[in-house]
Design an enzyme around this catalytic site. Structure first.
Site, PDB file in Angstrom:
ATOM      1  CD  GLU A  83     -26.398  10.420  58.902  1.00 14.32           C
ATOM      2  OE1 GLU A  83     -26.069   9.604  58.023  1.00 14.32           O
ATOM      3  OE2 GLU A  83     -25.584  11.024  59.598  1.00 14.32           O
ATOM      4  CB  CYS A 115     -24.678   6.779  55.427  1.00 12.75           C
ATOM      5  SG  CYS A 115     -24.221   8.496  55.527  1.00 12.75           S
ATOM      6  CG  HIS A 237     -22.411   5.870  51.771  1.00 13.56           C
ATOM      7  ND1 HIS A 237     -23.556   6.616  51.574  1.00 13.56           N
ATOM      8  CD2 HIS A 237     -21.592   6.618  52.556  1.00 13.56           C
ATOM      9  CE1 HIS A 237     -23.432   7.758  52.239  1.00 13.56           C
ATOM     10  NE2 HIS A 237     -22.252   7.798  52.822  1.00 13.56           N
TER      11      HIS A 237
HETATM   12  P1  HMG Z   1     -11.332  19.084  50.771  1.00  8.59           P
HETATM   13  O1  HMG Z   1     -10.230  19.348  51.721  1.00  8.59           O
HETATM   14  O2  HMG Z   1     -12.234  20.201  50.448  1.00  8.59           O
HETATM   15  O3  HMG Z   1     -10.836  18.562  49.382  1.00  8.59           O
HETATM   16  O4  HMG Z   1     -12.166  17.866  51.381  1.00  8.59           O
HETATM   17  P2  HMG Z   1      -9.439  17.874  48.943  1.00  8.59           P
HETATM   18  O5  HMG Z   1      -8.359  18.857  48.990  1.00  8.59           O
HETATM   19  O6  HMG Z   1      -9.288  16.570  49.677  1.00  8.59           O
HETATM   20  O7  HMG Z   1      -9.792  17.612  47.416  1.00  8.59           O
HETATM   21  C1  HMG Z   1     -10.786  16.714  47.067  1.00  8.59           C
HETATM   22  C2  HMG Z   1     -10.340  15.981  45.813  1.00  8.59           C
HETATM   23  O8  HMG Z   1     -10.339  16.918  44.707  1.00  8.59           O
HETATM   24  C3  HMG Z   1      -8.910  15.441  45.901  1.00  8.59           C
HETATM   25  O9  HMG Z   1      -8.879  14.206  45.190  1.00  8.59           O
HETATM   26  C4  HMG Z   1      -8.097  16.475  45.118  1.00  8.59           C
HETATM   27  O10 HMG Z   1      -6.887  15.980  44.579  1.00  8.59           O
HETATM   28  C5  HMG Z   1      -9.088  16.854  44.023  1.00  8.59           C
HETATM   29  P3  HMG Z   1      -8.193  12.898  45.849  1.00  8.59           P
HETATM   30  O11 HMG Z   1      -6.785  13.241  46.062  1.00  8.59           O
HETATM   31  O12 HMG Z   1      -8.931  12.650  47.153  1.00  8.59           O
HETATM   32  O13 HMG Z   1      -8.471  11.834  44.837  1.00  8.59           O
HETATM   33  N1  HMG Z   1      -8.873  18.160  43.401  1.00  8.59           N
HETATM   34  C6  HMG Z   1      -8.994  18.379  42.090  1.00  8.59           C
HETATM   35  N2  HMG Z   1      -9.290  17.557  41.077  1.00  8.59           N
HETATM   36  C7  HMG Z   1      -9.366  18.126  39.817  1.00  8.59           C
HETATM   37  N3  HMG Z   1      -9.146  19.441  39.567  1.00  8.59           N
HETATM   38  C8  HMG Z   1      -8.839  20.291  40.571  1.00  8.59           C
HETATM   39  C9  HMG Z   1      -8.750  19.768  41.899  1.00  8.59           C
HETATM   40  N4  HMG Z   1      -8.488  20.323  43.107  1.00  8.59           N
HETATM   41  C10 HMG Z   1      -8.564  19.335  44.023  1.00  8.59           C
HETATM   42  N5  HMG Z   1      -8.633  21.570  40.291  1.00  8.59           N
HETATM   43  C11 HMG Z   1     -13.770  16.156  51.648  1.00  8.59           C
HETATM   44  C12 HMG Z   1     -12.911  16.909  50.649  1.00  8.59           C
HETATM   45  C13 HMG Z   1     -14.532  15.052  50.901  1.00  8.59           C
HETATM   46  C14 HMG Z   1     -12.883  15.516  52.718  1.00  8.59           C
HETATM   47  C15 HMG Z   1     -14.763  17.156  52.299  1.00  8.59           C
HETATM   48  O14 HMG Z   1     -15.687  17.587  51.349  1.00  8.59           O
HETATM   49  C16 HMG Z   1     -15.527  16.602  53.499  1.00  8.59           C
HETATM   50  O15 HMG Z   1     -15.081  16.688  54.623  1.00  8.59           O
HETATM   51  N6  HMG Z   1     -16.749  15.993  53.235  1.00  8.59           N
HETATM   52  C17 HMG Z   1     -17.588  15.443  54.287  1.00  8.59           C
HETATM   53  C18 HMG Z   1     -17.090  14.087  54.762  1.00  8.59           C
HETATM   54  C19 HMG Z   1     -17.239  13.008  53.735  1.00  8.59           C
HETATM   55  O16 HMG Z   1     -17.971  13.116  52.787  1.00  8.59           O
HETATM   56  N7  HMG Z   1     -16.552  11.865  53.975  1.00  8.59           N
HETATM   57  C20 HMG Z   1     -16.631  10.725  53.104  1.00  8.59           C
HETATM   58  C21 HMG Z   1     -16.386   9.397  53.821  1.00  8.59           C
HETATM   59  S1  HMG Z   1     -17.357   9.234  55.311  1.00  8.59           S
HETATM   60  C22 HMG Z   1     -18.956   8.818  54.765  1.00  8.59           C
HETATM   61  O17 HMG Z   1     -19.127   8.498  53.634  1.00  8.59           O
HETATM   62  C23 HMG Z   1     -20.056   8.917  55.762  1.00  8.59           C
HETATM   63  C24 HMG Z   1     -20.956  10.129  55.618  1.00  8.59           C
HETATM   64  O18 HMG Z   1     -21.805   9.972  54.496  1.00  8.59           O
HETATM   65  C25 HMG Z   1     -21.764  10.336  56.897  1.00  8.59           C
HETATM   66  C26 HMG Z   1     -22.568   9.169  57.427  1.00  8.59           C
HETATM   67  O19 HMG Z   1     -22.188   8.014  57.390  1.00  8.59           O
HETATM   68  O20 HMG Z   1     -23.607   9.482  57.999  1.00  8.59           O
HETATM   69  C27 HMG Z   1     -20.174  11.418  55.416  1.00  8.59           C
END
Ligand code: HMG
Length: 391
Positions: A83, A115, A237
């Site tokens: 992609e 993906c 994934h």
């Molecule tokens: P964010 O806002 O930076 O992070 O976004 P957050 O506030 O959601 O925190 C992440 C996790 O860390 C949370 O855990 C927090 O609690 C934890 P959860 O509640 O989700 O279990 N956390 C901590 N843990 C331990 N110690 C600490 C601490 N602080 C916080 N001190 C996000 C995170 C993944 C959303 C962001 O990085 C993002 O937008 N990533 C890109 C999108 C993505 O990866 N999506 C995944 C699903 S879609 C997919 O897989 C398709 C894709 O591969 C594309 C395709 O298909 O081509 C993306």
């Protein structure tokens, strides 16, 4: 059913980039608690391409050992899933075909659906082999994941390729039928043609992934698939490795099973070691999870493994494979550990320079800086043409 003919993954090889950025360095820049990265999303570092690396150089590096071992005689098709394509018309696999000196009597095509496309490529390859078991198909999945600087997605970037040889009497994984499918029109993650970085609604994308996993599983069971308890492990994934834990917990709970951390970790823990260091490699990610699982110490011979492939937008597929007895002698564990450990760690300034790098689009001659120590490199862009060479 596929009858008595065993079809599946005969060989599997991983490659990644010259450089890497650690999450400690990213956290020092943006003030995040390192626990958020190491524990919250389960990432330690991300692969960063050199200026003379891209999906083609990574793909050729992954495919070269596979073609070297099997020979090219029986490979009549190359399916390249990506992609982060480098051309709107020409299939990236043609450059790989050329770099590896493969026969002209080959069909080469590129596939896209975020993906998920690597999984589409695998199943299309298996169908070609069932049609003519004397043929093998080279499936390549190669991607560079790039978000805007300081976007929350920046922590989940990465880059890598896998090459898989699909054929009859496979040495690694025998694919099973049925498979379970799910599609929904959703804007959780996308990249318009005019952008080099992806747009994403992070929380929405996680919810969409979980919904798609449940939908694909439902279709799989309705078609007579195995029960959850039969699988030794699950390859999901992995946009970030904690996503595999989230997804498996969700699947267990949605089917009324207990989902304590030990149960979830036993199911997915063996699949995350490489992706925690590489980051999201989109189409390649789930198969890098498989590589980590096969390379782990546990003997998986004869054990069923579940696969949940997700691609934003969105398409998901759940399918099963059985690990073939004797698989260990065919693994490339040393190579896989080496390509990850030999990456050079860059500082934040250098990472952002590499992130921002692009060739001018003026049609002039633009040689690429010599940076990669991998086997293939992008020599540059000359008159709008990308030129590749062995290093
Ligand atoms: P964010 O806002 O930076 O992070 O976004 P957050 O506030 O959601 O925190 C992440 C996790 O860390 C949370 O855990 C927090 O609690 C934890 P959860 O509640 O989700 O279990 N956390 C901590 N843990 C331990 N110690 C600490 C601490 N602080 C916080 N001190 C996000 C995170 C993944 C959303 C962001 O990085 C993002 O937008 N990533 C890109 C999108 C993505 O990866 N999506 C995944 C699903 S879609 C997919 O897989 C398709 C894709 O591969 C594309 C395709 O298909 O081509 C993306």
């Amino acid at each position: 059913m596929q009858g008595d003919l065993a079809v599946g993954i005969h060989d599997l090889s991983v490659s990644t980039t010259q450089f890497a950025l650690t999450h400690e360095t990213l956290a020092a820049h943006n003030g995040a608690d390192i626990g958020k990265y190491h524990v919250g999303i389960g990432q330690r570092s991300m692969s960063v391409p050199a200026a003379d690396e891209d999906i083609v150089t990574m793909a050729a590096a992954a495919a070269a050992p596979v073609v070297g071992r099997a020979g090219a005689d029986r490979i009549r098709t190359i399916v390249f899933a990506t992609e982060s394509s480098i051309d709107q018309a020409k299939a990236a696999g043609i450059y790989v075909h050329s770099l590896l000196g493969m026969p002209s009597a080959t069909r080469v095509v590129e596939l896209k659906q975020a993906c998920y496309a690597g999984t589409a490529a695998l199943h299309f390859a298996a169908a070609l082999v069932r049609q003519d078991p004397s043929q093998q198909v080279l499936v390549i999945a190669s991607d560079v994941s790039r978000y805007e600087p300081d976007d929350p997605g920046e922590a989940t970037q990465g880059a890598a390729a896998v090459a898989m040889l699909v054929g009859a009497d496979p040495a690694l994984v025998r694919l099973e039928e049925p498979t379970g499918l799910f599609t929904a029109d959703i804007m959780d993650f996308w990249r318009p043609n005019y952008r080099t970085t992806a747009l994403v609604d992070g929380q929405e994308s996680i919810a969409a992934y979980l919904q798609a996993a449940e939908g694909a599983w439902k279709d799989y069971t309705e078609r007579g698939g195995r029960s959850l308890g039969e699988f030794r492990a699950f390859c999901y994934h992995q946009p970030f490795t904690r996503m595999a834990h989230k997804a498996h917990r969700h699947l267990l709970q949605s089917q009324g099973h207990a989902a304590d951390e030990d149960t979830v970790d036993r199911a997915v823990g063996g699949t995350t070691a490489y992706n925690a260091d590489i980051g999201n490699s989109y189409t390649a990610s789930m198969y890098i999870g498989l590589a980590a699982l096969l390379d782990s110490a546990e003997d998986l011979a004869g054990r069923p493994v579940g696969f949940l492939s997700y691609g934003s937008g969105s398409v998901a597929e759940f399918f099963a494979g059985t690990i073939v007895p004797g698989y260990r002698s065919e693994l490339r564990s040393g190579l896989h550990r080496d390509v990850i450990s030999r990456r050079r760690i860059v500082d934040f300034t250098r990472y952002r320079e590499l992130h921002a790098f692009s060739f001018p689009a003026d049609g002039g001659d633009h040689p690429a800086p010599r940076e990669t120590t991998g086997p293939y490199r992008l020599a540059g862009v000359f008159g709008h043409k990308r030129i590749y060479e062995p290093r």
